[in-house]
Design an enzyme around this catalytic site. Structure first.
Site, short mmCIF file in Angstrom:
data_model
loop_
_atom_site.label_atom_id
_atom_site.label_comp_id
_atom_site.label_asym_id
_atom_site.label_seq_id
_atom_site.Cartn_x
_atom_site.Cartn_y
_atom_site.Cartn_z
N LYS A 191 0.81 -1.22 0.00
CA LYS A 191 0.00 0.00 0.00
C LYS A 191 0.85 1.28 0.00
CE LYS A 191 -3.47 -2.82 0.14
NZ LYS A 191 -2.90 -4.09 0.61
C1 LIG Z 1 -9.48 -3.07 -1.38
C2 LIG Z 1 -8.81 -3.84 -0.28
N1 LIG Z 1 -9.46 -4.05 0.87
C3 LIG Z 1 -8.89 -4.74 1.87
C4 LIG Z 1 -7.61 -5.25 1.77
C5 LIG Z 1 -7.01 -6.05 2.90
O1 LIG Z 1 -5.89 -5.42 3.39
P1 LIG Z 1 -4.72 -6.16 4.16
O2 LIG Z 1 -3.85 -6.79 3.13
O3 LIG Z 1 -4.07 -5.07 4.90
O4 LIG Z 1 -5.37 -7.17 5.05
C6 LIG Z 1 -6.89 -5.04 0.61
C7 LIG Z 1 -5.52 -5.57 0.44
O5 LIG Z 1 -5.00 -5.68 -0.64
C8 LIG Z 1 -7.50 -4.32 -0.45
O6 LIG Z 1 -6.86 -4.12 -1.62
#
Ligand SMILES: Cc1ncc(COP(=O)(O)O)c(C=O)c1O
Length: 437
Positions: A191
């Site tokens: 991210k």
């Molecule tokens: C749109 C979206 N929501 C939620 C998540 C979940 O995030 P995390 O990887 O921090 O658990 C991601 C991760 O890629 C995402 O792209």
């Protein structure tokens, strides 16, 4: 032509002595836990305070994982059996999983040419059981959150913004995550800013914050770091998802760097787009607000699927190893998620789809459920834009993309209107919005 294209991981390229020093400070003081330790713990608190200021929200809550943050938010929003939650067809598995895990029903909404929730289809998907709209600011760019909020208000439905992929972005000058009832941001390594793994929830609704706090911790609130019994509305079953000081220390530094990281990606993306403008057969994803884009991905749209397949292969061969046709972008596409398509239950009891409370929510998730989105996914290519590119790498990428698209341009038409992309007004206005350097 060949390009040496770095892996993305935007925030990771910006790690320097600042992150190192804060981390060492945590270790030297033996205070990895945010509420106590051998020395004074302070970094998660400081990160939350800086986040309130940065996003312009009254409350900020750091959480240790993405699914954890989604679950805390859904629990705070009182989502459970009998509730339908509308989310876009272009998503991430965690978003759908969190809905299932609270025994609610995910309902898919088409995306438009911005590859985010189509407000017109959203309106069509609303039923008397819709209790939450969960738009996602996908692939670095804001969705049309104002149109979505207008639909939500008309129907009295709450909105949770998933800003995992658009940290630092905005819509019409207002930060994403502050338009709806709450916003959540991922700090995972892919991210815009990172502490490896972690999330932030922001809201200006005190009850919602208290409930999310309780759900992410131990089912209670804390006063000066000590557990305290809140009013009944905030008593819950906590999930032990507190952020560690190690993550808080890094997140605090990275938040200060976020505007620079975003500026760098946006500038590279704009130069690349400006250079690609007018390439025959090449269109761009529609931007809902190009000013609020954070820049980690450039999405190009070809006339049809066959051309997109050929161009993707050519780009990969020429060094753009991390490009994907959107339909092959793994668990970001509803029909690539086996547990969703197969309605895999949470327990042998078959929940949530077999619960009596959900009996009226007849849903499907196999390919074809969102045909407009499917067609867009098939001809769109996602090109990651790393956060520290040299001008030479940008120029080489432009040449690689041009070469890959050349030869794929004869015949075909814009998938949504049948005209050639050059003649298509929708594609043209999208190009214009995207092209402003
Ligand atoms: C749109 C979206 N929501 C939620 C998540 C979940 O995030 P995390 O990887 O921090 O658990 C991601 C991760 O890629 C995402 O792209």
């Amino acid at each position: 032509m060949h390009v040496d294209w770095p892996y993305e991981f935007p925030g990771a390229y910006w790690i320097d002595h600042e992150e190192e020093e804060t981390l060492l400070d945590v270790l030297r003081h033996g205070s990895m836990f945010r509420y106590y330790g051998l020395g004074a713990a302070k970094y998660v608190d400081a990160y939350e305070a800086a986040a309130r200021q940065f996003y312009g929200a009254d409350y900020a809550l750091a959480i240790n994982s993405g699914t954890g943050a989604l679950l805390a938010a859904l629990s705070a929003l009182e989502i459970g059996p009998g509730c339908e939650v509308i989310l876009p067809a272009f998503m991430w598995v965690a978003t759908a999983a969190s809905i299932v895990q609270v025994n609610a029903i995910p309902v898919l909404c088409e995306v438009d040419e911005s590859l985010s929730m189509d407000p017109a289809d959203l309106e069509r998907k609303i039923t008397s059981r819709t209790k939450l709209i969960l738009p996602i600011h996908m692939a670095g760019s804001p969705c049309d959150i104002e149109a979505i909020m207008a639909v939500a208000r008309r129907h009295g439905i709450r909105v949770l913004e998933d800003c995992a992929q658009c940290n630092g972005g905005s819509f019409h000058g207002r930060k994403v995550g502050t338009h709806g009832d709450a916003g959540i941001f991922s700090l995972q390594l892919n991210k815009n800013m990172t502490c490896g793994e972690g999330w932030l929830l922001i809201t200006s609704d005190k009850r919602l914050y208290d409930r999310a706090f309780s759900a992410h911790d131990m089912g209670l609130v804390r006063v000066n770091g000590r557990l305290a019994t809140p009013e009944p509305y905030a008593i819950s079953w906590g999930a032990g998802r507190r952020m560690t000081e190690l993550c808080g220390a890094v997140a605090g530094v990275q938040l200060r760097k976020l505007p620079k990281i975003v500026d760098s990606m946006r500038a590279s993306k704009r130069r690349i787009k400006a250079a690609l403008a007018g390439t025959p057969g090449l269109g761009f994803r529609m931007m809902n607000d190009a000013e609020g884009d954070t820049g980690p991905f450039l999405v190009v749209m070809l006339d049809d699927e066959a051309k997109a397949i050929a161009a993707t292969a050519k780009m990969k061969e020429s060094g753009l190893h991390s490009v994907f046709r959107i339909c092959e972008y793994g668990l970001h596409i509803y029909y690539n998620i086996p547990s969703l398509v197969g309605k895999v239950p949470l327990s042998p009891a078959g929940n949530p789809w077999s619960l009596a409370e959900n009996a009226r929510s007849q849903t499907r998730y196999d390919k074809g459920t969102c045909p407009v989105s499917d067609a867009l996914f098939a001809r769109s290519i996602l090109i990651p834009i790393p956060s520290k590119l040299a001008r030479e790498q940008e120029e080489q990428a432009v040449a690689v993309i041009r070469e890959a698209v050349a030869g794929q341009t004869a015949g075909g038409g814009c998938c949504s209107c049948g005209q050639s992309l050059r003649d298509c007004a929708t594609a043209d206005s999208a190009r214009q919005q995207e092209e402003q350097p």
